[in-house]
Structure formats: C-alpha cells, structure tokens
Design a protein around this motif. Structure first.
Motif, PDB file in Angstrom:
ATOM      1  N   VAL A 306      12.616 -32.268   5.698  1.00 50.22           N
ATOM      2  CA  VAL A 306      12.754 -33.607   6.263  1.00 50.22           C
ATOM      3  C   VAL A 306      14.011 -34.230   5.673  1.00 50.22           C
ATOM      4  CG1 VAL A 306      11.455 -34.921   4.497  1.00 50.22           C
ATOM      5  CG2 VAL A 306      11.415 -35.668   6.896  1.00 50.22           C
ATOM      6  N   GLY A 368       6.822 -35.146   4.778  1.00 48.14           N
ATOM      7  CA  GLY A 368       7.277 -36.269   5.582  1.00 48.14           C
ATOM      8  C   GLY A 368       7.819 -37.376   4.700  1.00 48.14           C
ATOM      9  N   HIS A 419       5.882 -37.045  12.058  1.00 46.62           N
ATOM     10  CA  HIS A 419       6.998 -37.585  11.288  1.00 46.62           C
ATOM     11  C   HIS A 419       7.491 -38.918  11.836  1.00 46.62           C
ATOM     12  CE1 HIS A 419       7.500 -34.013   8.768  1.00 46.62           C
ATOM     13  NE2 HIS A 419       7.117 -33.340   9.836  1.00 46.62           N
ATOM     14  N   ARG A 423       7.547 -42.382   9.565  1.00 42.92           N
ATOM     15  CA  ARG A 423       8.847 -43.002   9.292  1.00 42.92           C
ATOM     16  C   ARG A 423       8.946 -44.399   9.914  1.00 42.92           C
ATOM     17  NH1 ARG A 423      13.460 -39.753   8.541  1.00 42.92           N
ATOM     18  NH2 ARG A 423      12.389 -38.118   9.714  1.00 42.92           N
TER      19      ARG A 423
END
Length: 449
Positions: A306, A368, A419, A423
């Motif tokens: 990531v 993540g 993800h 985020r």
C-alpha cells in the motif's frame, strides 16, 4: 536533602510535562459483521479458496458511496454484490451465463472500476490459461442510485481485450491512473518463467501498453506485492522473484516506479532503467533489488503493498526471522515465518524493515492505510483458523505493531481489506471467508488513530 529531592521531583515533572506521549497503535472497534453468502465455493487447493486470496486487486472496494465485492458460488457462477454504505443490505447479481469447472484457488475474481465512464470490470478464472473478462454498461458504478443493477447490465465473457490473441494468463490486477484511466496487469507464462504485461482502458476500449517485467529471459518470474499509484501520480511496483516453480526459490524485495503511467520505469535511485514494451524491467538490473532475502527463507509471494498519502511505499511480507536457520522445505519454513513490514522513505529513498511477532503459516495478510497514514493489517493463521487485526501508528515510525483483534477459530484463506473505504471513510472492512468456504463474512470496524 529533602529540599534537594523535592527539587529533583519538580524538575522531572516539568520535563515529563513537556514530553509528548508515546505513540500508540490505532485501536479498532467492530460495528458489524454481515454474511455475504452461505453458498461460497468450498474447494480447497494451495491452502486456500477461490474466494479470498491476497493477489485479488481488488476483491472488495468502495466507489461513490457503494461497496462492491465478488465471489464464486458452489455451482461455479460469478456473483457480484454491492451495498449502499454505511449499512445497506447486500444486493447480489448471479451471472449464470458462465460456469467454472475449476477448483484452483488461483482462479479468483478481481474487480476494476473506470472512473471515466463508470463501467465495472471483472477478470476471473485464469491460472496459466485463457483470459476471462467482462464489463458492465457505462455509469453502473458512478450512478449507482439510478443505474439498473441487473445481470443484463454486463456484456458477454471475453477471452481477449483488444481483439488480438492473448497468451496464458494469471493474476489479473486492476489499477486506476490519476487521470481516471483503468489499467490491468497480468502475468503471462508460468510459475518460474513468466512476464508482467500492462493494458489500459480509455474511451471504451483496451490497448496494450506492453510487457513491463521480463522474467522469461532469466527463466524466472516476478510476483507482485502490489502495483499502485500515489497521490502525485507515481506508479509504484514491488515484487519478489521465483527461480523455479518451487516456492522455496522466492527471494529478495524489488522495487521500481514510473512517472508516466507505466511507460518508463525508474529504479530506487530514480534512474530510468526500463521502457515498457521494448526494454522491460529485468529484476537483476542495477538498483531494483532493495532488500536481500535469500532463497529457502519461507518468503511467500504476493502478500500486500500500500502507498500512503505522503507517497511512502509499505510492503507486507512474511518470512523466517533473521536468526532462524534457512529451510528448503517451504511448508515447514512457513510454520516459523513472521510478518515483516518494509517501507521506503520517499525523501531519502532508504528502505526500512520491522519484524513483527505475528505468525500466519500458509496464509497471507493484507495491509491498508488510513487518512492519517496509520497502518492496519488483516491476517489469517491457517493452523489456528483465527483472523487477526494488527495496527501501527505513523507517529511511532510504524514500530509499535500491536495485536488489536483475534477471532474465534472459524476463518480460513486470505482476508481482504477494502482499501478505498479505509483510506477515505475511516472504516476497516474485511472480506473474511469462514473455514469450509461456504460462508463469507464482511467485518466492519471503526478505526481510532
């Protein structure tokens, strides 16, 4: 003496008051567990299921306030499910015009989304075999409240992207460019002798960008940890190399990045070393190996990568601890392999390594990042059948890895993180197959940095 001791105490109190508190790894609080299906495909091969493997990019993702995921059912049909966040019910499409006969856990389903025209893309059911691909009508993902959610919204299954014949393929991975173009990376060839190729979708059509990692020349193949753009438009790739079909020959951590959507590639120092389509990356080229990990170290391929908001690349790998003896028996080596966090400082270009105490055995984890660049790992354990969540804070330099959750002994295969939701929305969603394969849960956790 009493006055002296009092003065010392006051001085210490003053110093401590001015010292910032030690960083604490983020905490997580479970908000829900929903059952995605109870009819998932149950075949177990290569220590995993066709639903839930680390190389699915992506197996679960969020777009325009809706979450999407896909799974094989026991009859061999692709199912695509969506729900309106934060708590809508799952809406499932069963695409019955194609049925797999495979029981191979490599033959997963990956989801891609074109931000330009709102099409949903599926790549599935391939392990050194023909492409299987289909896409939706325009607007299905970008107008989810009004677009018709029905099987007829998807076109027929295709075995080519451009109309030209394609070689045997494995590991489809979708990614989106900063301009909103959709790209698809695939491996051609076989384990121990294969290349990575890149395609690009724009204006309703696919074009071949070309081969960007050459493994067949050296008779080996790259296994990508990940392929992802950062917020400034750099495309980052990390991988390990396998010399034969034996996983014990996995070795080293390699890295390259591109400033032009994968057309040319630079090594860790920033020197252009490859051009896609004509002179692709060769893993032994100068500056591509960024961390030495020998063969027979139980290094598993394709764990996770990531990139955080600062452009720092994070790789989740797992292999034997430094003090452990090498072991050519891969299965035995995996019994002692631990999760290892690698990360690249963008300014200095220096790579760092942190060993954690967490075991997985034959499973693989997913890493993540939240909006504050704190890290979260969902990992399984094929021996205990338990799912774990581990976290680390940016403030600590990601050194304070802490176990935040351990499930009951009911989960198996590889968990997958959404993800985009983590985020953008601060929610950790985990696609988690239960042992046996028939039931798949989606766990939701709020995160507290």
């Amino acid at each position: 003496m009493k006055r002296f001791m009092l003065a010392v105490v006051l001085l210490l109190a003053t110093l401590l008051a001015g010292t910032p508190a030690l960083a604490a790894a983020p905490s997580v609080t479970q908000t829900s567990v929903t059952v995605l299906t109870t009819t998932g495909r149950t075949a177990l091969t290569y220590t995993g299921y066709m639903n839930g493997e680390s190389f699915q990019q992506d197996g679960i993702t969020t777009v325009a306030g809706w979450q999407y995921t896909a799974f094989w059912d026991q009859s061999g049909y692709v199912n695509l499910s969506r729900r309106k966040l934060p708590s809508g019910a799952w809406q499932n499409l069963r695409l019955t015009d194609y049925a797999t006969t495979s029981t191979d856990s490599h033959n997963t389903i990956s989801i891609g989304v074109s931000r330009q025209d709102g099409t949903l893309h599926l790549a599935f059911d391939m392990h050194s075999s023909a492409l299987r691909y289909r896409r939706s009508v325009a607007g299905l993902a970008t107008s989810p409240d009004t677009a018709a959610w029905q099987a007829s919204s998807f076109g027929a299954v295709r075995t080519t992207l451009t109309g030209a014949a394609m070689p045997a393929l494995t590991y489809p991975q979708f990614l989106t460019t900063p301009a909103g173009k959709l790209q698809l990376a695939l491996r051609t060839g076989t384990s121990g002798a294969g290349d990575e190729v890149l395609y690009e979708y724009a204006s309703g059509a696919w074009t071949l960008v070309g081969r960007f990692i050459d493994g067949t020349t050296a008779d080996n193949n790259a296994y990508l940890f990940g392929l992802e753009y950062d917020s400034t438009g750099l495309l980052h790739a990390t991988w390990t190399v396998r010399e034969t079909s034996n996983a014990s020959t996995n070795h080293d951590l390699f890295y390259a990045y591109s400033r032009d959507d994968g057309r040319t590639w630079r090594n860790n120092a920033g020197t252009v070393v490859a051009t896609t389509g004509s002179t692709p990356l060769i893993s032994d080229s100068a500056g591509l190996r960024v961390w030495s990990i020998g063969q027979n170290r139980g290094l598993i391929n394709q764990e996770s990568q990531v990139v955080d908001a600062a452009g720092i690349v994070h790789v989740l790998a797992s292999h034997l601890p430094a003090a452990a003896a090498s072991n050519a028996d891969f299965t035995a080596a995996r019994e002692s392999a631990v999760l290892v966090h690698y990360w690249r400082d963008k300014a200095s270009k220096v790579w760092h390594q942190t060993y954690t105490p967490f075991l997985e055995r034959s499973s693989r984890g997913d890493i993540g990042v939240d909006a504050g660049d704190n890290l979260y790992v969902a990992s399984g354990d094929s021996s205990t059948r338990k799912l774990h969540i581990e976290t680390a804070s940016k403030a600590s330099g990601w050194t304070d890895w802490t176990l935040r959750y351990t499930s009951a002994a009911i989960y198996y295969s590889d968990p997958l993180i959404d993800h985009e939701r983590l985020r953008g929305l601060g929610v950790l969603s985990i696609f988690a197959p239960r042992y046996g394969g028939s039931q798949i849960d989606v766990q939701d956790w709020t995160v507290r940095p």
